[in-house]
Design a protein around this motif. Structure first.
Motif, mmCIF file in Angstrom:
data_model
loop_
_atom_site.group_PDB
_atom_site.id
_atom_site.type_symbol
_atom_site.label_atom_id
_atom_site.label_comp_id
_atom_site.label_asym_id
_atom_site.label_seq_id
_atom_site.Cartn_x
_atom_site.Cartn_y
_atom_site.Cartn_z
ATOM 1 N N ALA A 99 0.846 -1.198 0.000
ATOM 2 C CA ALA A 99 0.000 0.000 0.000
ATOM 3 C C ALA A 99 0.878 1.244 0.000
ATOM 4 O O ALA A 99 1.896 1.308 0.703
ATOM 5 C CB ALA A 99 -0.923 -0.004 1.217
ATOM 6 N N ARG A 100 0.504 2.222 -0.793
ATOM 7 C CA ARG A 100 1.309 3.434 -0.926
ATOM 8 C C ARG A 100 1.237 4.288 0.335
ATOM 9 O O ARG A 100 0.177 4.402 0.968
ATOM 10 C CB ARG A 100 0.821 4.255 -2.116
ATOM 11 C CG ARG A 100 0.908 3.510 -3.449
ATOM 12 C CD ARG A 100 2.348 3.365 -3.897
ATOM 13 N NE ARG A 100 2.445 2.612 -5.149
ATOM 14 C CZ ARG A 100 3.585 2.394 -5.793
ATOM 15 N NH1 ARG A 100 4.723 2.862 -5.294
ATOM 16 N NH2 ARG A 100 3.600 1.699 -6.910
ATOM 17 N N ASN A 101 2.371 4.908 0.677
ATOM 18 C CA ASN A 101 2.371 5.823 1.812
ATOM 19 C C ASN A 101 1.905 7.205 1.362
ATOM 20 O O ASN A 101 1.518 7.407 0.212
ATOM 21 C CB ASN A 101 3.761 5.876 2.460
ATOM 22 C CG ASN A 101 4.840 6.310 1.463
ATOM 23 O OD1 ASN A 101 4.590 7.080 0.541
ATOM 24 N ND2 ASN A 101 6.051 5.813 1.649
ATOM 25 N N PHE A 102 1.948 8.172 2.248
ATOM 26 C CA PHE A 102 1.401 9.489 1.933
ATOM 27 C C PHE A 102 2.210 10.207 0.851
ATOM 28 O O PHE A 102 1.724 11.159 0.227
ATOM 29 C CB PHE A 102 1.340 10.354 3.205
ATOM 30 C CG PHE A 102 2.695 10.740 3.747
ATOM 31 C CD1 PHE A 102 3.254 11.973 3.458
ATOM 32 C CD2 PHE A 102 3.417 9.861 4.560
ATOM 33 C CE1 PHE A 102 4.493 12.325 3.957
ATOM 34 C CE2 PHE A 102 4.655 10.209 5.065
ATOM 35 C CZ PHE A 102 5.195 11.445 4.763
ATOM 36 N N LEU A 103 3.435 9.755 0.581
ATOM 37 C CA LEU A 103 4.247 10.327 -0.491
ATOM 38 C C LEU A 103 4.073 9.580 -1.812
ATOM 39 O O LEU A 103 4.657 9.962 -2.817
ATOM 40 C CB LEU A 103 5.728 10.329 -0.096
ATOM 41 C CG LEU A 103 6.118 11.234 1.075
ATOM 42 C CD1 LEU A 103 7.595 11.045 1.413
ATOM 43 C CD2 LEU A 103 5.828 12.702 0.733
ATOM 44 N N GLY A 104 3.293 8.499 -1.773
ATOM 45 C CA GLY A 104 3.072 7.726 -2.986
ATOM 46 C C GLY A 104 4.041 6.590 -3.182
ATOM 47 O O GLY A 104 4.008 5.919 -4.210
ATOM 48 N N GLY A 105 4.911 6.337 -2.215
ATOM 49 C CA GLY A 105 5.895 5.271 -2.334
ATOM 50 C C GLY A 105 5.500 4.026 -1.564
ATOM 51 O O GLY A 105 4.569 4.037 -0.757
#
Length: 623
Positions: A99-105
């Motif tokens: 699942a992506r983190n808040f930065l999209g990574g």
């Protein structure tokens, strides 16, 4: 030019003590050699991990029963079970890995994070210890100059040793994947963090050497030389790479990121080579270039073997593109979970490659492609506008990638698929069946979970789902998360309920779908909408009870369930139902959150005392 080329900035006195001069050189050479020793130790760190991974992977691949017996024996020790539960299996924290983190990574797993952290500690130690000050140094009279110069030399050499695996881990044809069986996304995670370490280590070299030259007033003398200028080019390229690789930029503008990234890497490597080629360490740049060239050579070899072929594209259920390529020649025979990079040659984006999982039928390759962004969105629009939703395009295939795991060596196999992630997992079912026919499989039971949004999702894999009826040990379970919507696909879009009793096909009359409904459908696909449509048109809805009855009649071996599954509870229940002596493989390829739920559930289960082995095989690749 000798390896002492950079000593010119040292303002040694015209008359020096010969003994002091000799000791000064010895101190410098010792520090220089220590840089190589530490660099060799950093390479040894990866060699040790690769050795352990290779023993595990190759042993399981070629001696599955013996390897399983050994793993079962180790699993009887509580520390081993706890190590797997808390270190090697789970996500780093919050249960989020894919699942992506808040930065999209994507966040590395706990084990990957531990490997990265240990390597980082070794890099820091390698550049922070074993410096010796000599009070009678004939090159630099001040201690700050000596230590700065030693750090500058050491960090330069260590950087060279970091760069080599950084380039190796980025390649599609990284031979370490063949040895260890680690996923490409695992090596990409290592690649990203090693690249950051290499850039920061190079910054240490740049800052310390600049200070030495500033203190010795030698900058005006050497700043016009090629090695200095190209070193600056490499550092600028590295600085841009550092900011250019932020996850948000990579995910939103991937194509721009990719080619800009390659150009910057080329300038980094050229700048590095010119900067060090006369300092007896040019071989590190050659080694890095060789790794890169080898990867590109294998890519071209795979593409040239395949050649340019006509691929047949068909839009199924106004949602999925089924692409079929006949008569395929292979360098590497595809295995379950394999994927290939497709180049679409009918357009200006012919140089772009797109990875898709494959279904293999003899010498024919089939891809299920979801229309999202970029080239897949254009293909979707093209097919949607054609009357029969079919066309032929020229493609080139670079294949195959993905490492095989012997699922047939386990007594119980639980498969969790979501959407078109089912492709690679279905190939594992075929592989288990082939091994059973050869008398090599231990598998007694397979639970095949597939989660789709609408009923028409069944169209994507209908022939393969139908074929599972031949395997009495496979229990297909399909979750339809919008069970009551009854959005139908072409295979089940009929209204004549008595057709089957007249001896004709059940698919006798297709329902008319209004143009407005079609427009809504295409917008939902192209924008990957996850919200339930508030209003459904009567033309694309059937009576829920009647429709589900017909689907279940055509697929009597499939159990259909409504709503979204709680995979944590599902996996727990399945493991509890299995015998404690059974070895269990859990395979997953679904949406990010579902894969993370499966990982968390399996991590919790491996800590329990049982005689059988539990393993997670995650096919989803994220980077």
């Amino acid at each position: 030019m000798s390896k002492y080329h950079l000593m010119r900035e040292a303002k040694a006195a015209q008359k020096t003590d010969p003994e002091a001069e000799k000791i000064t050189l010895q101190y410098w050479e010792l520090n220089y050699n220590r840089g190589k020793w530490w660099g060799g130790g950093l390479m040894g760190f990866w060699a040790f991990l690769v050795l352990v991974g290779s023993i595990d992977h190759l042993g399981s691949r070629f001696f599955p029963n013996a390897a399983m017996k050994a793993k079962r024996g180790l699993g009887q020790f509580a520390p081993v079970r706890l190590f797997r539960k808390y270190v090697t299996m789970p996500a780093l924290f919050n249960g989020k890995h894919t699942a992506r983190n808040f930065l999209g990574g994507a966040i590395p797993t706990r084990f990957e994070s531990l490997v990265i952290f240990c390597y980082f500690v070794l890099v820091v130690i390698s550049e922070a210890v074993n410096y010796e000050y000599y009070s009678k140094c004939t090159w630099y009279p001040e201690k700050r100059m000596q230590i700065a110069r030693y750090i500058g030399d050491r960090s330069a050499i260590v950087t060279c040793f970091i760069v080599i695996p950084t380039f190796l881990f980025a390649g599609r044809n990284n031979f370490l994947m063949w040895l260890t069986g680690w996923k490409m996304s695992t090596f990409y995670a290592f690649h990203k963090w090693l690249a950051r370490m290499a850039i920061f280590s190079a910054f240490v070299h740049t800052i310390t050497m600049f200070e030495v030259m500033h203190w010795t007033h030698s900058i005006p003398e050497i700043k016009t030389e090629g090695w200095w200028r190209w070193g600056a080019v490499a550092m600028v390229a590295g600085a841009v790479i550092l900011f250019q690789t932020f996850s948000y930029i990579r995910t939103k503008l991937y194509d721009i990121f990719l080619y800009f990234h390659i150009i910057l890497a080329v300038f980094w490597l050229i700048g590095m080579w010119i900067h060090i080629k006369d300092l007896t360490v040019g071989q590190y740049a050659y080694a890095t270039a060789a790794v890169w060239v080898f990867d590109r050579f294998l890519r071209l070899l795979k593409m040239s073997t395949f050649g340019i072929r006509a691929a047949h594209l068909e839009l199924v259920s106004e949602e999925i593109i089924v692409m079929t390529i006949p008569s395929v020649a292979f360098i590497k025979r595809p295995t379950p979970g394999s994927f290939g990079y497709v180049y679409f040659l009918d357009g200006w984006a012919f140089f772009q490659s797109h990875p898709f999982s494959v279904i293999i039928e003899e010498n024919t390759v089939k891809f299920l492609i979801k229309g999202k962004q970029g080239i897949t969105k254009k293909l979707y629009k093209k097919l949607y506008e054609l009357p029969d939703h079919k066309c032929t395009v020229n493609v080139c295939l670079e294949a195959f990638y993905g490492e095989y795991r012997p699922a047939y060596a386990y007594e119980q196999v639980f498969i969790v698929a979501g959407g078109n992630g089912v492709v690679g997992l279905y190939e594992y079912v075929k592989d288990i069946e082939a091994k059973r026919l050869q008398g090599k499989a231990n598998t007694k039971y397979v639970k095949f979970y597939w989660v789709v949004r609408h009923w028409h999702g069944i169209d994507w894999l209908y022939p393969e789902l139908k074929k599972l009826q031949e395997y009495d040990y496979v229990q297909p379970i399909v979750y339809v998360t919008r069970y009551e919507d009854c959005k139908i696909g072409d295979r089940f879009a009929y209204t004549d309920e008595t057709a089957s009793t007249k001896g004709s096909s059940m698919l006798t009359k297709q329902i008319e779908v209004s143009e407005d409904a079609k427009d809504e459908a295409i917008e939902e696909v192209l924008h990957d909408d996850t919200k339930v449509m508030e209003k459904e048109t009567p033309e694309n809805l059937l009576n829920a009870e009647s429709f589900t009855h017909r689907v279940k009649s055509d697929l009597p071996h499939v159990e259909f369930r409504s709503s979204r599954p709680d995979m944590t509870q599902v996996i727990h229940d399945d493991i509890q139902e299995a015998g404690p002596q059974d070895n269990i493989a859990v395979l997953s390829c679904a949406v990010n959150q579902m894969c993370d739920d499966v990982r968390r559930s399996v991590a919790n289960e491996v800590g329990a005392a049982r005689s059988g082995r539990i393993d997670l095989i995650e096919l989803l690749q994220v980077w």
